[in-house]
Design an enzyme around this catalytic site. Sequence first.
Site, PDB file in Angstrom:
ATOM      1  N   VAL A 108       0.838  -1.201   0.000  1.00  0.00           N
ATOM      2  CA  VAL A 108       0.000   0.000   0.000  1.00  0.00           C
ATOM      3  C   VAL A 108       0.870   1.247   0.000  1.00  0.00           C
ATOM      4  CG1 VAL A 108      -1.962  -1.112   1.134  1.00  0.00           C
ATOM      5  CG2 VAL A 108      -0.166  -0.069   2.528  1.00  0.00           C
ATOM      6  N   VAL A 150       3.169  -2.194   5.732  1.00  0.00           N
ATOM      7  CA  VAL A 150       3.806  -1.987   4.436  1.00  0.00           C
ATOM      8  C   VAL A 150       3.093  -2.767   3.343  1.00  0.00           C
ATOM      9  CG1 VAL A 150       5.933  -2.295   3.108  1.00  0.00           C
ATOM     10  CG2 VAL A 150       6.048  -1.485   5.470  1.00  0.00           C
ATOM     11  N   GLU A 151       2.563  -3.937   3.660  1.00  0.00           N
ATOM     12  CA  GLU A 151       1.967  -4.803   2.642  1.00  0.00           C
ATOM     13  C   GLU A 151       0.518  -4.413   2.347  1.00  0.00           C
ATOM     14  OE1 GLU A 151       3.103  -9.019   2.881  1.00  0.00           O
ATOM     15  OE2 GLU A 151       4.401  -8.434   4.549  1.00  0.00           O
ATOM     16  N   MET A 152      -0.421  -4.762   3.198  1.00  0.00           N
ATOM     17  CA  MET A 152      -1.824  -4.432   2.959  1.00  0.00           C
ATOM     18  C   MET A 152      -2.336  -3.329   3.876  1.00  0.00           C
ATOM     19  SD  MET A 152      -3.500  -8.166   2.147  1.00  0.00           S
ATOM     20  CE  MET A 152      -3.304  -8.924   0.533  1.00  0.00           C
TER      21      MET A 152
END
Length: 355
Positions: A108, A150-152
Amino acid sequence: MSLKNASAPGILASTLVVLFTACSKDSSAPSSADTTATSTPPVMVIKVPTGLDAPPIPADNPMTEAKVELGKMLYFDKRLSRDGTVSCATCHDPKMAWADHRATSEGVDKQLGDRNSPTVLNAAYMPEQFWDGRAASLEEQALGPIENPVEMGHTIDELVKNLAAVPEYQKRFREVFGTEVNKDGIVKAIAAFERTILTGNSPYDKYKAGDTSAMTAQQIRGMELFNGKGECATCHTPPTFSNGKYYNAGIGSDKPNPDPGRKKHTNKDADEGKFRVPHLRNVADTAPYFHDGSVATLAEAVRIMATGGIDNPRLSPVFKGLKEVQFTDEEIADLTAFLEALSGEYPIVEAPELP
């Protein structure tokens, strides 16, 4: 679902086949069709590809067709991320051998992670998940990226609210789990889907099954080195070609701020710089390599391993031993060719229509 066969495109052979066996009706289940399932759903039995044993299935998360279909929808749904830009398939793309060909994936707000996205192929066989083994199951792993900033970048509570507002998801959760949309169902459905993503029936498997023409002379020489002089099979143990353990090969240890590896999870100094042994099936299709995606080609990755990794204070003894073994350029090429013979059939799944 279609099948990718790196060694013989278009030949489907004996890979992923799904069978169904009927189960008896559960007389103890509530009778209201509006809120719960009224019977035990048919059990989904996976016939695994040639060369593998059946993957372990948790007793509390049996495989069903409807659950796998729900998991597939969730796997491709970008609503699992806070800003609606990232799905599981973003970093584990079926068309990229269920991995990502970038060193580290984009999450994201276009943030870059600090570790390479491992393939989902045969993840069902790994006793622990992630490079550092911090997840004990596929179910636990499925939750990690959702809540990773950091990811979703989502929270599971907010995600549950979002999905519960979608009538189709409400309906499917009731049919599959007999409940409203909830955290437990989300991770169980995704994990069930991922357990169908298997790869096998490679040239190596065909050779082992008696087809002596399935591998080239160079690949056979590489296999003999792999099992003999290099003792590679000690860590990359068939049939998955991983023993699931953790070693320090020194990758990234020369960076200003090296990744602590498994130590980040265990807080043990002995685990400094250790990462899980990746399985090698379809490894030729999942470049770049290692936990940081720092190595671009398979041949280069083989050379680093065969020459004993990168020196650092906590280099695992197995790599110290390899430094005493001298491989010629021809032998490095033979080893690389053998790893290419581990590329087999795997499912290519198209994104489903989402509600």
